[in-house]
Design a protein around this motif. Structure first.
Motif, PDB file in Angstrom:
ATOM      1  N   MET A 175       0.859  -1.197   0.000  1.00  0.00           N
ATOM      2  CA  MET A 175       0.000   0.000   0.000  1.00  0.00           C
ATOM      3  C   MET A 175       0.887   1.236   0.000  1.00  0.00           C
ATOM      4  O   MET A 175       1.656   1.470   0.933  1.00  0.00           O
ATOM      5  N   ALA A 176       0.768   1.986  -1.077  1.00  0.00           N
ATOM      6  CA  ALA A 176       1.594   3.188  -1.188  1.00  0.00           C
ATOM      7  C   ALA A 176       1.030   4.309  -0.318  1.00  0.00           C
ATOM      8  O   ALA A 176      -0.138   4.312   0.025  1.00  0.00           O
ATOM      9  N   GLU A 177       1.901   5.239   0.019  1.00  0.00           N
ATOM     10  CA  GLU A 177       1.507   6.391   0.838  1.00  0.00           C
ATOM     11  C   GLU A 177       1.182   7.572  -0.065  1.00  0.00           C
ATOM     12  O   GLU A 177       1.611   7.635  -1.216  1.00  0.00           O
ATOM     13  N   ARG A 178       0.468   8.524   0.519  1.00  0.00           N
ATOM     14  CA  ARG A 178       0.232   9.769  -0.202  1.00  0.00           C
ATOM     15  C   ARG A 178       1.507  10.613  -0.188  1.00  0.00           C
ATOM     16  O   ARG A 178       2.132  10.766   0.865  1.00  0.00           O
TER      17      ARG A 178
ATOM     18  N   GLY B  69       6.043  12.906   1.842  1.00  0.00           N
ATOM     19  CA  GLY B  69       6.342  13.350   3.198  1.00  0.00           C
ATOM     20  C   GLY B  69       7.315  14.516   3.249  1.00  0.00           C
ATOM     21  O   GLY B  69       8.169  14.589   4.141  1.00  0.00           O
TER      22      GLY B  69
ATOM     23  N   HIS C 264       3.363  15.990  -2.277  1.00  0.00           N
ATOM     24  CA  HIS C 264       2.511  16.151  -1.099  1.00  0.00           C
ATOM     25  C   HIS C 264       1.295  15.230  -1.110  1.00  0.00           C
ATOM     26  O   HIS C 264       0.812  14.834  -0.043  1.00  0.00           O
ATOM     27  N   ARG C 265       0.785  14.882  -2.296  1.00  0.00           N
ATOM     28  CA  ARG C 265      -0.545  14.296  -2.309  1.00  0.00           C
ATOM     29  C   ARG C 265      -0.710  12.941  -3.001  1.00  0.00           C
ATOM     30  O   ARG C 265      -1.322  12.032  -2.434  1.00  0.00           O
TER      31      ARG C 265
ATOM     32  N   ARG D 171      -1.055   9.350  -4.383  1.00  0.00           N
ATOM     33  CA  ARG D 171      -0.722   8.021  -3.880  1.00  0.00           C
ATOM     34  C   ARG D 171      -0.442   7.146  -5.092  1.00  0.00           C
ATOM     35  O   ARG D 171      -1.356   6.730  -5.815  1.00  0.00           O
TER      36      ARG D 171
ATOM     37  N   ASP E  13       2.602   4.120  -6.774  1.00  0.00           N
ATOM     38  CA  ASP E  13       3.592   3.120  -6.386  1.00  0.00           C
ATOM     39  C   ASP E  13       4.684   3.079  -7.451  1.00  0.00           C
ATOM     40  O   ASP E  13       4.448   2.627  -8.569  1.00  0.00           O
TER      41      ASP E  13
ATOM     42  N   ARG F 132      -4.025   3.309  -7.661  1.00  0.00           N
ATOM     43  CA  ARG F 132      -3.265   4.571  -7.570  1.00  0.00           C
ATOM     44  C   ARG F 132      -4.187   5.753  -7.872  1.00  0.00           C
ATOM     45  O   ARG F 132      -5.191   5.607  -8.582  1.00  0.00           O
TER      46      ARG F 132
ATOM     47  N   ARG G 154      -9.594   6.236  -4.470  1.00  0.00           N
ATOM     48  CA  ARG G 154      -8.626   6.882  -5.361  1.00  0.00           C
ATOM     49  C   ARG G 154      -9.289   8.080  -6.051  1.00  0.00           C
ATOM     50  O   ARG G 154     -10.505   8.122  -6.246  1.00  0.00           O
TER      51      ARG G 154
END
Lengths: 315, 276
Positions: B1-4, B7, B52-53, B55, B57, B66, B145
């Motif tokens: 699971m990819a992150e938004r 960071g 920043h936003r 999501r 992979d 995605r 998504r």
């Protein structure tokens, strides 16, 4: 062999096929205010959750379908054949070029559409879509074959354009014979060695009638339903050229670029024999009854018979 | 699971945007062709979106869940390629294939050639419709998504855009966010001379969209606008970002000549100095 009795419009077959696909949640249907005409309304009535109304806005519909396809859905988008052409560049750049599986259906194609007049009678759709790489282009003749070919599209991994017709015609298929239909393979309805008549859409019946009358004159014709214009069944066409030595094409479409153009290209390259093309002779149609228009534009069975004799005499 | 996102804080996003600007100019100078102006106007928002936003992979660019980013103004491809490099979809050497035979960086962004690209663009006016399709599909999938679409302001002259603007409201598409890059310049000249656009935000609002206007070169405003659009869930959201075409390179700024032209050697060196 005469055509089985009864009548059906190919657009009805399209609607019936969509209805049969309601159990597949990947199938989505897109409409541009003509669902009642194209018969996608049959799907909408059963499964509104998977039917998207896009209003009178065909260009948008093409790309909405593409977006849904890349997200795992199988879109069937329909409008009139002529209005699909408004979104041609969208089909070219947004669907065919990235090879996105969208199935586009253009109904009410050809002069057979009749009294609506020339603005509604697309006679160039098969030609323009045929020029696009990756596209499959089809034009079934009756409701039963249209249903079978539409159902086959669910597993077809390329974008497609299918033209359907407004009016009922005598059925050339039974459920059993339609079960043999394959996208990209012509279907032989009658066999003879003197001339091959390659037809599609509503002119298949005229071709079968022409073959009957030729037979009475001692000329035996093969009649093929070339429901798929692209990819073209070149193997069958070359075989017919070798066996019969003369070919007639018959379509409710301009003689430029459609079935006649495709067959001529194949014949010129592979096995030159005389080819006569029956279709709309580089002009627009007008309002009138379907049969009146076919007669005026020299697209009836007797015109096909005469073309067969011309092709044979040129051999 | 990819992150938004990645960071990154505002200062880090600003540094990333500057690196992208350098690569945009390098790509266009390297091949002697392309579209630097609209890439430089869009790059702060592209940085905000990817940094920043979004999501996504990078190990699986085709991951079905995605977020989708649709660059409808596909000529601003150097901007997209530079951010895809930062995000990890492209290597630096991939960038130098821009406009070259067999290269993943085609002249206009193309999903069939470039990992991380969700839409094959190049013909203006089509991306919003595609984004609508992606968003409708996400809703059918009951997925969170989101589809993000970037449009040029000149692109708004295409009729298909307004077909899509109507459809997005009609279908109450809350998982669709549009960004208009209001840089005021199109191919031939300033938009005002080609087809007056008047108040773009007012136009979208009149069709029923939620609209926010920002300075598209203020990273804090960019990030805030992205977060705002995410909160609009009962219909489509539009961020009209006021930008400067060619932003960051003095002689390209607000200069119609650099919509689709490469700098010469002297200009290139000056740009690298200014972006150092």
């Amino acid at each position: 062999m005469s055509a089985p009795s009864g009548g059906g419009a190919s657009r009805d077959g399209y609607g019936a096929a969509l209805l049969e696909m309601v159990g597949d949640d990947r199938v989505v249907v897109l409409e541009a205010d003509l669902g009642k005409s194209t018969k996608s309304c049959m799907f909408r009535a059963e499964k509104p959750s998977h039917t998207v109304s896009l209003g009178i806005a065909e260009q948008n519909m093409m790309l909405v379908a593409a977006g849904m396809s890349t997200s795992g859905y199988i879109p069937f988008a329909s409008t009139f054949a002529i209005f699909s052409e408004r979104g041609f560049e969208q089909v070219r750049n947004g669907i065919a070029r990235p090879n996105i599986v969208v199935h586009l259906c253009g109904s009410h194609g050809g002069i057979h559409t009749g009294t609506d007049g020339s603005s509604a009678q697309s006679i160039e759709d098969l030609a323009i879509y045929r020029t696009l790489p990756n596209m499959t282009v089809m034009h079934p003749c009756d409701d039963i074959s249209a249903k079978a070919l539409t159902l086959a599209l669910r597993h077809h991994e390329r974008p497609s354009y299918m033209r359907t017709a407004r009016n009922k015609v005598s059925r050339a298929y039974t459920e059993e014979s339609a079960a043999q239909l394959r996208i990209g393979k012509g279907h032989i309805h009658r066999t003879g060695d003197d001339v091959a008549i390659i037809a599609c859409g509503v002119l298949l019946n005229e071709a079968l009638d022409a073959a009957e009358s030729l037979s009475q004159q001692g000329i035996e014709a093969t009649v093929v339903d070339m429901h798929t214009i692209k990819p073209l069944d070149t193997e069958l066409i070359v075989d017919l050229a070798k066996r019969c030595g003369a070919i007639v094409t018959a379509e409710d479409h301009s003689i430029i670029g459609g079935l006649g153009g495709a067959v001529a290209e194949c014949i010129v390259s592979e096995y030159p024999v005389p080819v006569e093309r029956i279709g709309v002779q580089d002009r627009f149609g007008e309002s009138g009854g379907s049969d009146e228009l076919l007669e005026m534009l020299h697209m009836k069975a007797n015109d096909i018979s005469k073309a067969a004799q011309r092709a044979i005499s040129r051999r | 699971m990819a992150e938004r996102g990645m960071g990154l804080d505002i200062a880090e996003l600003e540094m990333m945007a500057k690196r992208c600007r350098r690569n945009i100019v390098r790509m266009v100078y390297g091949i002697g062709a392309g579209h630097p102006g609209g890439s430089l106007s869009a790059i702060d928002m592209l940085t905000g979106l990817y940094g920043h936003r979004l999501r996504v992979d990078t190990n699986d660019s085709t991951w079905g869940n995605r977020d989708r980013f649709i660059m409808s103004k596909g000529h601003a491809s150097p901007g997209v390629y530079s951010i895809l490099h930062e995000r990890g979809f492209l290597t630096e050497s991939d960038l130098w294939t821009y406009r070259k035979l067999g290269g993943s960086c085609q002249g206009h962004v193309d999903m069939k050639w470039c990992p991380g690209v969700d839409f094959s663009a190049g013909s203006l006016g089509m991306g919003l419709s595609f984004g609508i399709g992606c968003a409708l599909a996400a809703t059918l999938d009951d997925s969170d998504r989101t589809a993000w679409v970037m449009l040029g302001d000149g692109e708004l002259q295409e009729g298909q855009i307004w077909e899509g603007v109507m459809a997005a409201v009609h279908h109450e598409i809350g998982n669709l966010n549009v960004i208009v890059d209001r840089n005021g310049i199109q191919n031939d000249d300033f938009c005002e001379s080609q087809m007056r656009m008047f108040d773009v935000a007012e136009k979208f609002a009149a069709f029923g969209w939620a609209v926010m206007e920002i300075d598209g070169h203020d990273m804090q405003q960019v990030v805030n606008a992205i977060d705002w659009a995410d909160q609009v869930i009962d219909g489509p959201a539009c961020i009209v970002m006021h930008t400067i075409k060619g932003k960051g390179v003095s002689y390209m700024e607000n200069n119609p000549k650099f919509h689709g032209a490469a700098p010469n050697e002297e200009q290139f060196n000056l740009a690298m100095e200014e972006l150092s």
